[in-house]
Design an enzyme around this catalytic site. Structure first.
Site, PDB file in Angstrom:
ATOM      1  N   HIS D 119      11.328  52.691-165.960  1.00  0.00           N
ATOM      2  CA  HIS D 119      11.295  51.645-166.980  1.00  0.00           C
ATOM      3  C   HIS D 119      10.713  50.326-166.473  1.00  0.00           C
ATOM      4  CE1 HIS D 119      13.721  54.480-169.159  1.00  0.00           C
ATOM      5  NE2 HIS D 119      14.600  54.485-168.194  1.00  0.00           N
ATOM      6  N   HIS D 272      15.814  59.046-175.018  1.00  0.00           N
ATOM      7  CA  HIS D 272      16.507  58.287-173.968  1.00  0.00           C
ATOM      8  C   HIS D 272      17.843  57.781-174.504  1.00  0.00           C
ATOM      9  CE1 HIS D 272      17.359  54.757-171.421  1.00  0.00           C
ATOM     10  NE2 HIS D 272      16.726  55.437-170.486  1.00  0.00           N
ATOM     11  N   ASP D 395      14.716  57.117-162.707  1.00  0.00           N
ATOM     12  CA  ASP D 395      15.366  56.130-163.574  1.00  0.00           C
ATOM     13  C   ASP D 395      15.283  54.728-162.961  1.00  0.00           C
ATOM     14  OD1 ASP D 395      16.626  55.075-165.764  1.00  0.00           O
ATOM     15  OD2 ASP D 395      18.446  56.268-165.593  1.00  0.00           O
TER      16      ASP D 395
END
Lengths: 434, 434, 434, 434
Positions: D119, D272, D395
């Site tokens: 991210h 997600h 992640d």
């Protein structure tokens, strides 16, 4: 140079990292201080938390120096450059106090393992191990084999091994054709071992070496070792070579009285590998690399164990406890096939024993992890024989204790099983007080 | 008797069961009728649902008759008693239309497997298998080996095997010391096989038998089988006995041209087990039960495979594809130890090959499930070599196809892997159109 | 027609099969006779061997009739045709005496399991389970819930379940907002259960139903059940609905005295699922199929268990023993993540408990197999919590005992673990004499 | 002091270690020199061998300094003591050039992974992640989220991650009730991401953020991102909050045209996690630690995925490809129970879809390892869905790339599967050239 944006970014990152590290350490210290001031005990959990905080602070410090290091250009390579020095110090600290994230995560798991395929040598037997490693490593191996109280204890301390059950190196006694000579060597090795254990009874126990060339002498020596020397079992290096009788596997009828004594003494018998005689296994001709732990050890010991099972030995002495190393010398993977080949043929198997081979394997055998630090294999062993019958071991000095322990302490099995395999299974099997 | 409360309860239960069974069947019929009337197709899912409903109805019917049966006392044992008859009929129906809960749950999984360690014999070779089973079973085994189009096809149909790749029984060609005779037998067997495949090209493919006593003749015969007879590879029964050269393992230098041809033809080579010569493995003396599939097959074939890997063969011919049966003849369980014994010794291994043994195992080998219907072992193999390199096989007629298929169809692996191992891995390896 | 070669082949095969069947049975009888005449006992192994021989004979007989059946053409479809009759009889025998290959292979494993998530209802509570199954199945389910001594015992006998620990159906007591009414119902159900157990103390034990709406009454009733009625623990259906206090999870402070009593009584507490109130879980809106055992049960119970662990309950009462069904309601798969999300953040977790959540899970929890007959899941549970803390259960009557037992008896775990999970773990946990 | 035997022993050991280290390095250099002089290329295998030799030499050097260190008594603690300095240098070298035994063992495995739940944030969205970590860590997290080209690339380089597929942080777009605003934010974030990818197309790809509050706008934006910006799919943070429509799960009928577009574009959709709204999950009241990755994320996302499966979506669009993080949000462990609860009830499940839930899970879903670095869980996932459908992910920046990579590179799965999960599965799914 200080004006390049990249450099600025790196300096900023370094500063931020230092700052965070400082904060974490201070906050942790304050918490501990409060605990201590409040008169409360500092718990194990507190210690873990502190160490983890410290570890993170150290990792931030390392990152800070790395960030700067990368920004120093060629000068940074000079070992006397202050950034280099800071980086080296930060790394050293990180290493020294075992602060890195991985290690700290497992520190309390590693404690108090028992290891039971751990070997030593005496001057008369040490040369038997000379061919195991290339020449370059022989001095190291020799030192490891003869040492008991220095390096060995340090390895144990560093890797959470509380207790080693020691045994003589291989093949030694088993390879002496004269049974008297084998007996004499056994006695000498066992006496030496007893003396050494007496110096550190808190860290060592002993397995007897046995002159299996003579079932009678083997029985006598085992009885002496258990009842007089306080040994906890025997470890035998595969078949024995007898001047009189040739190659002796222990399913042969003359060994029944010996096994009767083993059952009566109620101590485990560790069946340790040795190589086949060259003339007996021409399949390895031209491929000496397949001898020893690479492959031949496993085949030799697995078949010996199968012979014991098929012979009916465990029908006669159902309480015998046999230990195999190396996660069972390959047996678990193929055990089903042993009993189920040609399953449409419904006749009884053509061996003297009364039950399926697997029934004896499940009831009379224990396996150690010596030299087989492979999680997949451990899991398969658990799913074949159950975690109650698996025991941690390293195979020092042929394998490293740290390799064994680092693998085992983080292998993907349950922590409850880790405690059993690491320690309590052995304690129960050998009737140690925990 | 009808007044005993127990009897009443049982009759009540039977009545309730019958009633429920009736309702389920009717409701299902109505649904299907509606689908059909609506002009919609009856889907696979509809069929499963119907069958499951029917299965439950049948199980209720069985329960009803059992309830009554138990209440009939001694009379019920009479086979002509109507309750007995009803019970027998209900059971028979349950069995006949494969309605039982377990089976129906898996009916669609079982379809379309490819099996590739499946053997046949010709009159000249069938006696080679005579010692495999007790006398009582020899007639059955002989029939199974010689049969191709009756029982074999039926076994395939009943167990969801779409295709068998056939190979000659063992050791046959490999045990003929005269290379010409071995060559002649190979040709005869291969020609016969080609003829039989021609009758059912939808159900059979072939592996060539090869006279490895002569690398030249083996190469010639392999080329003929692949290019003229349409065979998809070769299956060889372990080492060959040569009048001139003794025992031949295929890592020997004279086989390099043969392997070059195998790589060029780009077909897999199945290394099938055989027993060691008695003089070469005295470890089994007195324990003949350890020969064959029980143990000796695995050791013999695993070492042969290790010799190939250590010899550097796959450095020279990196595209070779070797298949091993029985989930890898024990190799996966011990492969880590092969490469990692004495891991603190950092010298190169003492074999000619350039890489770790595991590197070749992972890149050049495929494993079949033949004769090793053990889920624990399958899972370990998956975690060592990956599910892309595992292939379903039964080892008919030495093992039963139904034993293999029933185990495999419900083994605790993912359904996606089941499809791969059951069929698509083989299709890709052999370049079949799926 | 008898002249068609295919027919001849089939008749030949049938004849051969019959012949082999006869031989096997006779040879087996002779062996047993010899054993008996020799004054020796017939061993368990003898019995297995005989049964396997019989099973094979029966399978040959079936094959014979099938061979003939297939050759009879349309006539064979007539149920009165003698071949049809023979086929039906052979099948019926095969089924009746449990002779088929699969079953016989496992007959002795199946014995003597203990099952502990097994429910019953009384007239006042049975309607609570009405929504669990479609209308068509309600009569069956109702019968199963109310029955204790007929069908239930038969299911146990047929599937090797020696003992069931019984508990009231759900949510019943937990869903009664008035605490007095909940208390009354608990007492009634517990008294009824005690009476039923008294009739078959060899087959049943009891879990107490508890009015958790009032910690005091729950404590009082638990004490009565354990000390007066001889119950072995409690089973509670998730949170309780209280008129006065709303939804009660048992980590709330007012339950600490209750837990103190549970620890003092030293009996396990089974935390059984229930559905969330609709208003409390709108995520399932429009998807009622996700309620109950499909999904919502697991989420509800897993979170309840996590609340207990995070609340510090087990710091205060470290000897509490909590049982979860369904192989842990999903917890083992995700337990690592619970403790290790954002692992670079080195601060203490923000819950009151002192240790990692996994530490409590490993020390205070046991899991049963109820309703989750999946080997992959069982293996994962073993690798997370260890086989010492897993217990066989079926979840009768919501799940079938035969589904549970057939799966468990052949699941790909070690036989040693099967014995523990099937029986001895429960015996140790509940302090039964084995 | 030099006369104490212990000191002598230690000095001797240090000397021996130094000597051995020297020999190994020289012997290795000579070998490489010979290779180079002979005009041969230095192979990967040579490099590994050299590094392992160096690693061992370094470990010997460390041991030597440790031996001396231990013998210096109190003086050794002085950081300027020469032994201390030598020890720090040896350690630093060991760390710097990644020479330690463990790391070198895996260096070539670690290369070239693709990570896809990684991210970033833009200024407008970064605050959405503020609550994820304690205040002390927020600066670090913020830096990590906003950074793309410095630290991130370094993390990738150090941990063998060749490519990251980037996505906006959560919940951001999904939590904006106004659909226009959500659309605007999506466009801005996607444009920014496209710009950044353009700077490093060799290291980054993009997932589109989508304003699912409006299926039409979401469709339009996805089409723009895929066809104009070159994105490889979409990542959506769970349900969307719509001013007009409330909480939107994507099984609702109005999303079918959106899914039609996804199928037509043939790109994966990453579902997600996000937290439930507090009012919608009172089960977490009083236990905020259960929110987010600890537990609530998994429940929220698993149920959303089940809703998609049960709704019949994949009957209508059978080629949809859905990705779930965190090894499947708990689904694999419980998937069997979803389809098999109350298995004796033979009616069709009460959801609109036509098949078993597992059938969709096996055919339409892929799982990543993001944030669930647990081998037991990975193995269970492999045994449920197969290794073809599992993809490496970290992640970042919520989890560390090094934690993910170090775990994954040595997890006990087959190396063949490691390559697939690490890289080639993703390459195939996203149609990257490898």
């Amino acid at each position: 140079m200080a004006e390049f944006p990249t450099i600025q970014l790196r300096v900023a990152e370094a500063a931020a990292s230092c700052d965070a590290a400082k904060k974490i350490l201070l906050s942790d210290l304050r918490e501990r201080e409060a605990t201590a001031n409040g008169g409360q005990a500092i718990t194990v959990q507190d210690r873990i938390t502190s160490r983890r905080g410290q570890a993170f602070a150290v990792s931030l410090a390392i990152r800070a120096t790395e960030a700067l290091n990368a920004s120093t250009g060629g000068q940074g390579l000079d070992v006397s450059h202050p950034v280099q020095r800071a980086w080296r110090d930060a790394n050293a600290v990180g290493r020294h106090i075992s602060m890195n994230w991985d290690t700290v995560g497992t520190i309390f798991k590693a404690d108090k393992k028992i290891a039971l395929e751990e070997h030593f040598a005496i001057e008369q037997t040490v040369q038997d191990s000379a061919g195991v490693v290339p020449h370059l490593y022989w001095e190291e191996l020799k030192y490891r084999l003869l040492d008991l109280h220095e390096r060995r204890i340090r390895e144990m301390d560093e890797n959470g091994v509380e207790l080693m059950i020691l045994s003589l190196n291989a093949p030694t006694v088993q390879a002496i054709p004269d049974e008297k000579a084998a007996y004499e060597l056994s006695r000498r090795a066992n006496d030496y071992l007893a003396d050494q254990i007496a110096k550190r009874p808190d860290r060592f126990k002993g397995f007897a070496a046995l002159p299996m060339q003579s079932p009678e002498l083997a029985t006598r020596e085992l009885e002496r070792c258990v009842t007089e020397l306080g040994f906890v079992g025997a470890l035998v290096n595969g078949f024995s070579q007898s001047q009189r009788d040739g190659i002796l596997y222990y399913d042969l009828p003359q060994f029944r009285p010996f096994w009767a004594a083993v059952q009566t003494l109620d101590v485990p018998f560790y069946l340790h590998p040795r190589n086949p005689l060259p003339a007996h296994a021409p399949i390895y001709d031209g491929h000496p690399w397949l001898l020893g732990p690479t492959w031949a050890f496993g085949q030799e010991t697995a078949v010996h164990a199968l012979r014991l099972m098929g012979s009916g030995l465990f029908d006669d002495y159902p309480d015998l406890k046999i230990i195999l190393g190396h996660l069972g010398e390959g047996l678990p993977y193929s055990m089903w096939r042993v009993d189920n080949r040609n399953a449409w043929v419904e006749t009884a198997p053509n061996y003297p024993a009364k039950k399926r081979i697997a029934d004896y394997f499940h009831a009379n055998f224990w396996l150690t992890t010596s030299g087989n630090f492979r999680t997949q294999t451990l899991v398969d062993a658990i799913l074949e024989i159950g975690s109650d019958r698996i025991l941690f071991s390293a195979d020092w000095p042929f394998e490293n204790v740290d390799h064994a322990a680092r693998w085992f302490d983080s292998a993907s099995i349950s922590d409850n099983d880790r405690i059993k395999i690491g320690r309590t299974n052995a304690a129960r099997l050998f009737k140690f007080e925990v």
